[in-house]
Design an enzyme around this catalytic site. Structure first.
Site, PDB file in Angstrom:
ATOM      1  N   LYS A  22      32.960  47.189  25.914  1.00 25.47           N
ATOM      2  CA  LYS A  22      32.518  48.048  27.031  1.00 25.47           C
ATOM      3  C   LYS A  22      33.658  48.302  28.019  1.00 25.47           C
ATOM      4  O   LYS A  22      33.921  49.436  28.398  1.00 25.47           O
ATOM      5  CB  LYS A  22      31.358  47.371  27.760  1.00 25.47           C
ATOM      6  CG  LYS A  22      31.082  47.915  29.151  1.00 25.47           C
ATOM      7  CD  LYS A  22      30.066  47.067  29.889  1.00 25.47           C
ATOM      8  CE  LYS A  22      29.956  47.409  31.348  1.00 25.47           C
ATOM      9  NZ  LYS A  22      31.066  46.909  32.178  1.00 25.47           N
ATOM     10  N   ASN A  23      34.322  47.217  28.433  1.00 28.46           N
ATOM     11  CA  ASN A  23      35.313  47.384  29.498  1.00 28.46           C
ATOM     12  C   ASN A  23      36.561  48.134  29.042  1.00 28.46           C
ATOM     13  O   ASN A  23      37.300  48.658  29.874  1.00 28.46           O
ATOM     14  CB  ASN A  23      35.673  46.024  30.115  1.00 28.46           C
ATOM     15  CG  ASN A  23      34.538  45.497  30.984  1.00 28.46           C
ATOM     16  OD1 ASN A  23      33.620  46.238  31.345  1.00 28.46           O
ATOM     17  ND2 ASN A  23      34.587  44.205  31.308  1.00 28.46           N
ATOM     18  N   ARG A  93      30.784  50.975  38.136  1.00 26.39           N
ATOM     19  CA  ARG A  93      31.999  50.483  38.752  1.00 26.39           C
ATOM     20  C   ARG A  93      33.223  51.215  38.195  1.00 26.39           C
ATOM     21  O   ARG A  93      34.150  51.566  38.916  1.00 26.39           O
ATOM     22  CB  ARG A  93      32.091  48.983  38.435  1.00 26.39           C
ATOM     23  CG  ARG A  93      33.327  48.296  38.915  1.00 26.39           C
ATOM     24  CD  ARG A  93      33.219  47.891  40.350  1.00 26.39           C
ATOM     25  NE  ARG A  93      34.416  47.243  40.820  1.00 26.39           N
ATOM     26  CZ  ARG A  93      34.832  47.328  42.067  1.00 26.39           C
ATOM     27  NH1 ARG A  93      34.150  48.012  42.959  1.00 26.39           N
ATOM     28  NH2 ARG A  93      35.924  46.710  42.451  1.00 26.39           N
ATOM     29  N   CYS A 117      27.557  46.562  39.312  1.00 29.10           N
ATOM     30  CA  CYS A 117      26.871  45.314  39.653  1.00 29.10           C
ATOM     31  C   CYS A 117      27.296  44.816  41.025  1.00 29.10           C
ATOM     32  O   CYS A 117      28.445  44.981  41.429  1.00 29.10           O
ATOM     33  CB  CYS A 117      27.183  44.250  38.602  1.00 29.10           C
ATOM     34  SG  CYS A 117      26.526  44.662  36.992  1.00 29.10           S
ATOM     35  N   ARG A 122      33.333  44.346  46.754  1.00 27.56           N
ATOM     36  CA  ARG A 122      34.178  44.663  45.591  1.00 27.56           C
ATOM     37  C   ARG A 122      35.223  45.705  46.011  1.00 27.56           C
ATOM     38  O   ARG A 122      35.095  46.893  45.707  1.00 27.56           O
ATOM     39  CB  ARG A 122      33.326  45.172  44.427  1.00 27.56           C
ATOM     40  CG  ARG A 122      32.361  44.125  43.905  1.00 27.56           C
ATOM     41  CD  ARG A 122      31.633  44.570  42.672  1.00 27.56           C
ATOM     42  NE  ARG A 122      32.473  44.582  41.494  1.00 27.56           N
ATOM     43  CZ  ARG A 122      32.021  44.792  40.256  1.00 27.56           C
ATOM     44  NH1 ARG A 122      30.750  45.014  40.053  1.00 27.56           N
ATOM     45  NH2 ARG A 122      32.842  44.795  39.230  1.00 27.56           N
ATOM     46  N   PRO A 123      36.278  45.268  46.719  1.00 28.40           N
ATOM     47  CA  PRO A 123      37.256  46.224  47.245  1.00 28.40           C
ATOM     48  C   PRO A 123      38.109  46.853  46.142  1.00 28.40           C
ATOM     49  O   PRO A 123      38.214  46.293  45.046  1.00 28.40           O
ATOM     50  CB  PRO A 123      38.133  45.364  48.160  1.00 28.40           C
ATOM     51  CG  PRO A 123      37.949  43.973  47.693  1.00 28.40           C
ATOM     52  CD  PRO A 123      36.628  43.882  47.000  1.00 28.40           C
ATOM     53  N   ILE A 124      38.719  48.011  46.442  1.00 25.23           N
ATOM     54  CA  ILE A 124      39.682  48.598  45.490  1.00 25.23           C
ATOM     55  C   ILE A 124      41.020  48.867  46.189  1.00 25.23           C
ATOM     56  O   ILE A 124      41.752  49.784  45.828  1.00 25.23           O
ATOM     57  CB  ILE A 124      39.133  49.867  44.799  1.00 25.23           C
ATOM     58  CG1 ILE A 124      38.784  50.963  45.798  1.00 25.23           C
ATOM     59  CG2 ILE A 124      37.921  49.563  43.937  1.00 25.23           C
ATOM     60  CD1 ILE A 124      38.677  52.332  45.111  1.00 25.23           C
ATOM     61  N   ASP A 125      41.320  48.021  47.187  1.00 26.71           N
ATOM     62  CA  ASP A 125      42.560  48.212  47.948  1.00 26.71           C
ATOM     63  C   ASP A 125      43.811  48.134  47.063  1.00 26.71           C
ATOM     64  O   ASP A 125      44.805  48.821  47.322  1.00 26.71           O
ATOM     65  CB  ASP A 125      42.641  47.169  49.079  1.00 26.71           C
ATOM     66  CG  ASP A 125      42.505  45.759  48.557  1.00 26.71           C
ATOM     67  OD1 ASP A 125      41.440  45.436  47.987  1.00 26.71           O
ATOM     68  OD2 ASP A 125      43.466  44.975  48.675  1.00 26.71           O
ATOM     69  N   GLN A 126      43.775  47.331  46.006  1.00 21.74           N
ATOM     70  CA  GLN A 126      44.968  47.191  45.152  1.00 21.74           C
ATOM     71  C   GLN A 126      45.200  48.446  44.303  1.00 21.74           C
ATOM     72  O   GLN A 126      46.332  48.812  44.029  1.00 21.74           O
ATOM     73  CB  GLN A 126      44.863  45.954  44.247  1.00 21.74           C
ATOM     74  CG  GLN A 126      44.771  44.653  45.009  1.00 21.74           C
ATOM     75  CD  GLN A 126      45.956  44.439  45.942  1.00 21.74           C
ATOM     76  OE1 GLN A 126      47.101  44.452  45.525  1.00 21.74           O
ATOM     77  NE2 GLN A 126      45.675  44.268  47.232  1.00 21.74           N
ATOM     78  N   ASP A 305      32.524  37.005  33.503  1.00 24.44           N
ATOM     79  CA  ASP A 305      31.354  37.727  32.989  1.00 24.44           C
ATOM     80  C   ASP A 305      30.465  36.840  32.113  1.00 24.44           C
ATOM     81  O   ASP A 305      29.331  37.203  31.818  1.00 24.44           O
ATOM     82  CB  ASP A 305      31.799  38.982  32.217  1.00 24.44           C
ATOM     83  CG  ASP A 305      32.301  40.062  33.176  1.00 24.44           C
ATOM     84  OD1 ASP A 305      32.159  39.898  34.393  1.00 24.44           O
ATOM     85  OD2 ASP A 305      32.857  41.072  32.690  1.00 24.44           O
ATOM     86  N   ARG A 397      23.049  48.833  30.320  1.00 23.18           N
ATOM     87  CA  ARG A 397      24.348  49.377  30.744  1.00 23.18           C
ATOM     88  C   ARG A 397      25.465  48.885  29.839  1.00 23.18           C
ATOM     89  O   ARG A 397      26.442  49.595  29.609  1.00 23.18           O
ATOM     90  CB  ARG A 397      24.663  48.938  32.189  1.00 23.18           C
ATOM     91  CG  ARG A 397      23.957  49.749  33.251  1.00 23.18           C
ATOM     92  CD  ARG A 397      24.519  49.399  34.614  1.00 23.18           C
ATOM     93  NE  ARG A 397      25.957  49.210  34.495  1.00 23.18           N
ATOM     94  CZ  ARG A 397      26.672  48.360  35.201  1.00 23.18           C
ATOM     95  NH1 ARG A 397      26.104  47.623  36.108  1.00 23.18           N
ATOM     96  NH2 ARG A 397      27.965  48.248  35.014  1.00 23.18           N
TER      97      ARG A 397
END
Ligand code: UD1
Length: 419
Positions: A22-23, A93, A117, A122-126, A305, A397
């Site tokens: 999936k990922n 996500r 989820c 759940r930041p995305i600053d990087q 996970d 999902r």
């Protein structure tokens, strides 16, 4: 809304085939928008997140042809730039990969903040830091991320923490940037390597994926090609842990045993027998489980996970076990549901202290997220009596036909509409 009605205590016997990861799929399919040509992608899992990604890539004008149940041709020759639609992007996500892919293809992107989820913040600053270092202006306004660059230029990105999503996203956008990009403190997860291999097979020049330093030499164009997605490490781990939880003798096929080493190691500690073959693994549990401790870590550590599944396993292990979550801030919401089934678990900060009980008992429980949902299905398979798992939309999902796969091993799971 569908639910699973599970009659427990049937031991699991037989073999199960693992689907594509999936990922990987949720990153490779958006990355196909970078290719001015046709990508044939094999081993695509038939899951809800992939269906949403297909809708998103069609929105930009890509043409999708289904070749067989798990093979698709994605033709991104003629695309039209547009913002990613909120109704689709907020469903998962991985919609953040459209920022990298659209930036790489059009030098601009507008994508709503991703959903998915809920494990706390759940930041995305990087990701944003990386795009900026490649020369993009990035703003966040009213929940929408807008990125724009006159042209992307290679740069050095040191990630402040190991992030799978940021590593892949920066790698995707840097593929067609001018010059060389170096990502340091990169994630090493199998799907990082898979996305790099996909891009390389379409003409990219990425070296070092799978180590903590990835070098990307920008190329002008990506070309058509064929690529097969790797087997899903987490789905394979789910069936390994299930075989140990419920007992029986299961061969898990179409896998890469090396990706499963942290799970194999923990199952051996509990007294479960694990035998590795070239592309399959046999899991047998014939006696009582022994307690152990699990701590989630970035790859090659124990995957976060599978943390809810490890906790479920240890609910019936003799003695006291500890499960420590060190990747996500809040990933223990499902524990209340396990307690309703008779588990003895006490959460202290990031650690779940588990005192083994003889058996779980069936009742009504609610999936709180994708992997927690899978853990509750396994709890239902272990429990005495009938368990109803509600909210299984989360499970759909990320798991392809989970009930058919378990029923093929002798389980008794019925999908019903929940009124
Ligand atoms: C991916 C997986 C998810 C898995 C996770 C960790 C996908 C689609 N999802 O999520 O199933 O649980 O890896 O293996 O592949 N962080 C920041 N800033 C950032 C990015 C991350 O602080 O910009 C933090 C997160 O809050 C978290 C940690 O870094 O604590 C790891 O997150 P990350 O590896 O980025 O997870 P995802 O890629 O979102």
């Amino acid at each position: 809304m569908d639910k699973f009605v599970i009659t427990g205590c049937n031991k699991l016997y037989g073999s199960v085939d693992i689907s594509g990861a999936k990922n990987s799929a949720v990153a490779i399919l958006p990355a196909a928008l970078m290719v001015s040509g046709i990508c044939r992608i094999e081993n695509v899992p038939d899951i809800q997140d992939v269906r949403v990604i297909f809708e998103l890539i069609k929105h930009f004008g890509a043409k999708i042809a289904k070749i067989d149940a798990h093979t698709y041709d994605i033709d991104s020759t003629n695309l039209t730039y547009d913002a990613a639609p909120y109704e689709l992007a907020c469903k998962l996500r991985a919609s953040y990969y459209f920022i990298g892919a659209l930036l790489g293809r059009f030098n601009k992107a507008e994508v709503p903040m991703p959903g998915g989820c809920n494990f706390g913040v759940r930041p995305i600053d990087q990701h944003i830091k990386g795009f900026k270092l490649l020369g993009a202006d990035v703003d966040l306004n009213h929940g929408v991320i807008s990125a724009h660059a006159d042209s992307l230029k290679g740069g050095n990105v040191f990630l402040d923490m190991v992030s799978v999503g940021a590593t892949i996203n920066i790698m995707i956008s840097a593929t067609r940037a001018e010059g060389i990009t170096v990502i340091e403190n990169a994630a090493k997860e199998p799907h990082v390597v898979d996305v790099a291999n996909f891009l390389n097979s379409m003409g990219a020049n990425i070296r070092g994926a799978g180590t903590d330093v990835i070098k990307i030499k920008g190329v002008q164009e990506l070309h058509s090609g064929t690529y097969s997605i790797i087997p899903d490490q987490i789905e394979a781990g789910t069936f390994m842990i299930a075989a140990s939880c419920v007992g029986g003798d299961v061969v898990i096929k179409n896998i890469i045993p090396r990706h499963l080493e942290p799970i194999t190691a923990k199952l051996l500690e509990t007294g479960t027998e694990v035998e590795e073959f070239d592309d399959s693994i046999r899991v047998r549990r014939l006696s009582t489980l022994t307690s152990t401790n699990v701590k989630t870590l970035v790859y090659p550590g124990f995957p976060t996970d599978l943390q809810p599944l490890a906790t479920t396993l240890l609910t019936i292990a003799e003695g006291n076990s500890k499960v420590t979550e060190s990747v996500w801030e809040n990933r223990f919401q499902y524990i209340d549901e396990l307690r309703r089934m008779g588990a003895d678990i006490n959460v202290e900060g990031k650690t779940a202290n588990i005192k083994g009980v003889e058996q779980l008992m069936g009742t009504h429980v609610e999936a709180t997220d994708l992997r927690a949902g899978a853990a509750l299905v396994i709890a239902g398979l272990m429990a005495k009596g009938v368990t109803e798992v509600h909210n299984i939309i989360y499970i759909d999902r990320g798991y392809e036909s989970i009930e058919s796969k378990f029923n093929g091993l002798g389980a008794n799971i019925v999908r019903m509409t929940d009124n």
